[in-house]
Design an enzyme around this catalytic site. Structure first.
Site, PDB file in Angstrom:
ATOM      1  CG  MET A  12      -1.852  -1.075   1.411  1.00 45.34           C
ATOM      2  SD  MET A  12      -2.926  -1.258  -0.256  1.00 45.34           S
ATOM      3  CE  MET A  12      -4.222   0.186  -0.211  1.00 45.34           C
ATOM      4  CD  GLU A  90      -5.088  -3.611   9.865  1.00 39.70           C
ATOM      5  OE1 GLU A  90      -4.432  -2.765   9.649  1.00 39.70           O
ATOM      6  OE2 GLU A  90      -6.358  -3.358  10.156  1.00 39.70           O
ATOM      7  CE  LYS A  95      -2.106  -0.609  11.002  1.00 41.33           C
ATOM      8  NZ  LYS A  95      -1.447  -0.065   9.603  1.00 41.33           N
ATOM      9  CB  SER A 117      -7.820  -3.491   6.642  1.00 48.49           C
ATOM     10  OG  SER A 117      -6.819  -3.119   5.687  1.00 48.49           O
ATOM     11  CG  HIS A 138      -9.768   1.406   4.421  1.00 51.93           C
ATOM     12  ND1 HIS A 138     -10.770   0.547   4.163  1.00 51.93           N
ATOM     13  CD2 HIS A 138      -8.757   0.493   4.098  1.00 51.93           C
ATOM     14  CE1 HIS A 138     -10.558  -0.867   3.844  1.00 51.93           C
ATOM     15  NE2 HIS A 138      -9.120  -0.853   3.772  1.00 51.93           N
ATOM     16  CG  ASN A 188     -12.896  -4.741   4.118  1.00 47.50           C
ATOM     17  OD1 ASN A 188     -12.889  -4.752   2.973  1.00 47.50           O
ATOM     18  ND2 ASN A 188     -11.576  -4.317   4.603  1.00 47.50           N
TER      19      ASN A 188
HETATM   20  P1  NAD Z   1       2.967  -4.764   3.699  1.00 44.45           P
HETATM   21  O1  NAD Z   1       3.571  -5.784   4.501  1.00 44.45           O
HETATM   22  O2  NAD Z   1       3.005  -4.863   2.134  1.00 44.45           O
HETATM   23  O3  NAD Z   1       3.821  -3.497   3.842  1.00 44.45           O
HETATM   24  C1  NAD Z   1       3.994  -2.889   5.404  1.00 44.45           C
HETATM   25  C2  NAD Z   1       5.609  -2.021   5.382  1.00 44.45           C
HETATM   26  O4  NAD Z   1       5.689  -1.805   6.470  1.00 44.45           O
HETATM   27  C3  NAD Z   1       6.559  -3.257   4.837  1.00 44.45           C
HETATM   28  O5  NAD Z   1       7.456  -2.537   4.218  1.00 44.45           O
HETATM   29  C4  NAD Z   1       7.375  -3.131   6.397  1.00 44.45           C
HETATM   30  O6  NAD Z   1       8.727  -3.442   6.252  1.00 44.45           O
HETATM   31  C5  NAD Z   1       6.924  -1.851   6.989  1.00 44.45           C
HETATM   32  N1  NAD Z   1       7.277  -1.524   8.411  1.00 44.45           N
HETATM   33  C6  NAD Z   1       7.148  -2.749   9.433  1.00 44.45           C
HETATM   34  N2  NAD Z   1       7.416  -2.182  10.467  1.00 44.45           N
HETATM   35  C7  NAD Z   1       7.785  -0.853  10.347  1.00 44.45           C
HETATM   36  C8  NAD Z   1       8.076   0.312  11.322  1.00 44.45           C
HETATM   37  N3  NAD Z   1       8.189  -0.123  12.637  1.00 44.45           N
HETATM   38  N4  NAD Z   1       8.378   1.437  10.707  1.00 44.45           N
HETATM   39  C9  NAD Z   1       8.083   1.502   9.339  1.00 44.45           C
HETATM   40  N5  NAD Z   1       7.786   0.692   8.447  1.00 44.45           N
HETATM   41  C10 NAD Z   1       7.490  -0.471   8.943  1.00 44.45           C
HETATM   42  O7  NAD Z   1       1.631  -4.528   4.313  1.00 44.45           O
HETATM   43  P2  NAD Z   1       0.207  -3.859   3.200  1.00 44.45           P
HETATM   44  O8  NAD Z   1      -0.605  -4.885   2.509  1.00 44.45           O
HETATM   45  O9  NAD Z   1       0.945  -2.751   2.496  1.00 44.45           O
HETATM   46  O10 NAD Z   1      -0.586  -3.074   4.480  1.00 44.45           O
HETATM   47  C11 NAD Z   1      -0.581  -1.958   5.147  1.00 44.45           C
HETATM   48  C12 NAD Z   1      -1.677  -1.414   5.779  1.00 44.45           C
HETATM   49  O11 NAD Z   1      -2.660  -1.188   4.830  1.00 44.45           O
HETATM   50  C13 NAD Z   1      -2.260  -2.519   6.819  1.00 44.45           C
HETATM   51  O12 NAD Z   1      -2.858  -1.894   7.875  1.00 44.45           O
HETATM   52  C14 NAD Z   1      -3.500  -3.112   5.773  1.00 44.45           C
HETATM   53  O13 NAD Z   1      -4.419  -3.539   6.719  1.00 44.45           O
HETATM   54  C15 NAD Z   1      -3.685  -1.877   5.040  1.00 44.45           C
HETATM   55  N6  NAD Z   1      -4.533  -2.199   3.696  1.00 44.45           N
HETATM   56  C16 NAD Z   1      -4.067  -3.193   2.901  1.00 44.45           C
HETATM   57  C17 NAD Z   1      -4.643  -3.380   1.918  1.00 44.45           C
HETATM   58  C18 NAD Z   1      -3.933  -4.520   0.828  1.00 44.45           C
HETATM   59  O14 NAD Z   1      -4.859  -5.104   0.063  1.00 44.45           O
HETATM   60  N7  NAD Z   1      -2.779  -5.032   0.949  1.00 44.45           N
HETATM   61  C19 NAD Z   1      -5.728  -2.818   1.325  1.00 44.45           C
HETATM   62  C20 NAD Z   1      -6.387  -1.526   2.343  1.00 44.45           C
HETATM   63  C21 NAD Z   1      -5.502  -1.477   3.442  1.00 44.45           C
END
Ligand code: NAD
Length: 335
Positions: A12, A90, A95, A117, A138, A188
Site C-alpha cells: 500500500m 495490521e 501501529k 483496514s 482507508h 469490508n
Molecule cells: P505490507 O506488509 O506490504 O507493507 C508493510 C510495510 O511496513 C513493510 O514494508 C514493512 O517493512 C514496513 N514496516 C514494518 N514495521 C515498520 C516500522 N516499525 N516502521 C516503518 N515501517 C515498517 O502491508 P500492506 O499490505 O501494504 O498493508 C499496510 C496497511 O494497509 C495495513 O494496515 C493493511 O491492513 C492496510 N491495507 C492493506 C490492503 C491490501 O490489500 N494490501 C488494502 C487496504 C488497506
C-alpha cells in the site's frame, strides 16, 4: 508544495507514494530501514511504468512523479512533512508504537492518517498526545487505480482533521466517503457479511461454487461471486477480517468453518493455488440460485444496518460499494 510522508513502504505504501507523486506532491518514504524504504520507492516507480505501458499515464508525467519520491532512513527524517500516511502491517502494537513516534517527530499542525483496514482509529489516536489530528484513510488495493477512500473519524478526531483528510483524498484524485468508526468500516463489512452468508448456505447443501459465483455475477450488481472473491483477496487475509467481525458482531459473520481448514492447509487462493474454487467445469446442482440470493440478502441487510447505525449515509454506502467493490449499483439503490 505539499510534502507527504509515508511510513511503511510495502504494497500500500508504494501505491500511495505513486498516487501522491502523480498528484504533484513530494513524497518521503520511510520503512523499518533505508533498504526497505528504497525498495518501496523502486516499486512506486514500477507502478508508474506499468501504468504507462497500459496507456493509463503518459511517460513524462510518470517520470516527473517518480523524481518526486525519495526514501528516508527513519520516521525521524519526516520532521518537515505536511501530512503523514501510515501503512505498516495490521498489528495494533506495531501501529501504536509507530504512531507514538510519528507524533513526537512531526509538528502539531501535521495531519496524520492511518491506512488501517480495521483497527480502531480511536485506540491508535489515544496512544498519541494529539488524538484529534489522527484520521483513518482507508485506500483500496491497488490504490493507483481504485478511486474509493473511506475517511474514518475516530471518537476524538477533530472535524477540521476530517475536512483536511477529505480534501487530501480529493487532491489525490480519489473519491472520499465519510465513515463513522466501526469494525470493518463500510465495504469490508458489507462484503464479508455477504460472503459469510453464502459460505454458510453452501456448507449445508450440495453447491457447485463456480456455478454459484456465476449466478451472483450474472444475477446482480457484484462483478464476481463470493468464492472467486475470497480466492482473489487471499483466504488468510479474509479469515482474519471475518473472525474479527464475528467477534464484533456475532453469528451473522459465522462462515460455518469454511475458511479456517483451508488457511491451516496453506490453501490461500490465487497467491498459493488451491482455495475455495475447485478446478474443472461447473456442475450445477440447482441450489446455486439460493446461495446467490442469500449473498445479496446478506449484503443488503448489512448495508441497511450501516445506514441505521449512522455509520455512513445511504448514498455514500452505495457509492462505496460501487467504487470500492466494483458493484454496478449499490445494495441500497433499489431498496
Ligand atoms: P505490507 O506488509 O506490504 O507493507 C508493510 C510495510 O511496513 C513493510 O514494508 C514493512 O517493512 C514496513 N514496516 C514494518 N514495521 C515498520 C516500522 N516499525 N516502521 C516503518 N515501517 C515498517 O502491508 P500492506 O499490505 O501494504 O498493508 C499496510 C496497511 O494497509 C495495513 O494496515 C493493511 O491492513 C492496510 N491495507 C492493506 C490492503 C491490501 O490489500 N494490501 C488494502 C487496504 C488497506
Amino acid at each position: 508544495m505539499t510534502i507527504v510522508g509515508i511510513v511503511g513502504a510495502g504494497t500500500m505504501g508504494a501505491e500511495i507514494a505513486h498516487v501522491a507523486s502523480v498528484a504533484g506532491m513530494h513524497v518521503r518514504v520511510a520503512d523499518a530501514d533505508m533498504a526497505r524504504a528504497e525498495g518501496g520507492v523502486a516499486r512506486a516507480r514500477v507502478i508508474g511504468e506499468k501504468r504507462v505501458e497500459r496507456g493509463r499515464l503518459d511517460a513524462a508525467t510518470a517520470a516527473d512523479a517518480a523524481r518526486r519520491v525519495r526514501a528516508v532512513g527513519a520516521i525521524d527524517d519526516l520532521a518537515g512533512v505536511d501530512v503523514v500516511i501510515e501503512a505498516v502491517p495490521e498489528d495494533l502494537a506495531l501501529k501504536t508504537a509507530v504512531h507514538r513516534r510519528i507524533d513526537e517527530v512531526v509538528g502539531p499542525d501535521v495531519l496524520v492518517a492511518t491506512n488501517t483496514s480495521g483497527l480502531s482509529v480511536t485506540a491508535l489516536g489515544d496512544a498519541t498526545a494529539r488524538p484529534s489530528r489522527l484520521v483513518g484513510l482507508h485506500f483500496f488495493n491497488p490504490a493507483s487505480t481504485m478511486r474509493l477512500v473511506e475517511v474514518i473519524a475516530g471518537a476524538a478526531t477533530a472535524e477540521d482533521t476530517v475536512a483536511r483528510a477529505t480534501a487530501l483524498a480529493e487532491a489525490l484524485g480519489k473519491t472520499p466517503v465519510r465513515v463513522r468508526e466501526c469494525p470493518g468500516f463500510v465495504v469490508n463489512r458489507v462484503l464479508v457479511r455477504a460472503m459469510a452468508e453464502a459460505f454458510r448456505a453452501a456448507a449445508g447443501a450440495p453447491v457447485d461454487r463456480r456455478a454459484a459465483d456465476a449466478m451472483v455475477a450474472d444475477g446482480g450488481p457484484a462483478p464476481m461471486g463470493p468464492f472467486a472473491l475470497g480466492d482473489l483477496v487471499g483466504l488468510d487475509v479474509l479469515e482474519s477480517i471475518r473472525a474479527d467481525l464475528e467477534a464484533a458482531y456475532g453469528d451473522r459473520f459465522d462462515d460455518a468453518g469454511t475458511l479456517a481448514p483451508l488457511v491451516a492447509a496453506g490453501r490461500l487462493g490465487r497467491k498459493t493455488g488451491g482455495g475455495l474454487v475447485p478446478d474443472g467445469d461447473a456442475r450445477p446442482t440447482g441450489t446455486e440460485p439460493v446461495v446467490a440470493a442469500i449473498y445479496y440478502a446478506g449484503a443488503m441487510d448489512e448495508a441497511r444496518r450501516l445506514a441505521d447505525e449512522g455509520v455512513a449515509a445511504p448514498d455514500d454506502i452505495d457509492l462505496a460499494m460501487r467504487l470500492g467493490a466494483g458493484w454496478s449499483e449499490g445494495p441500497l439503490a433499489s431498496g
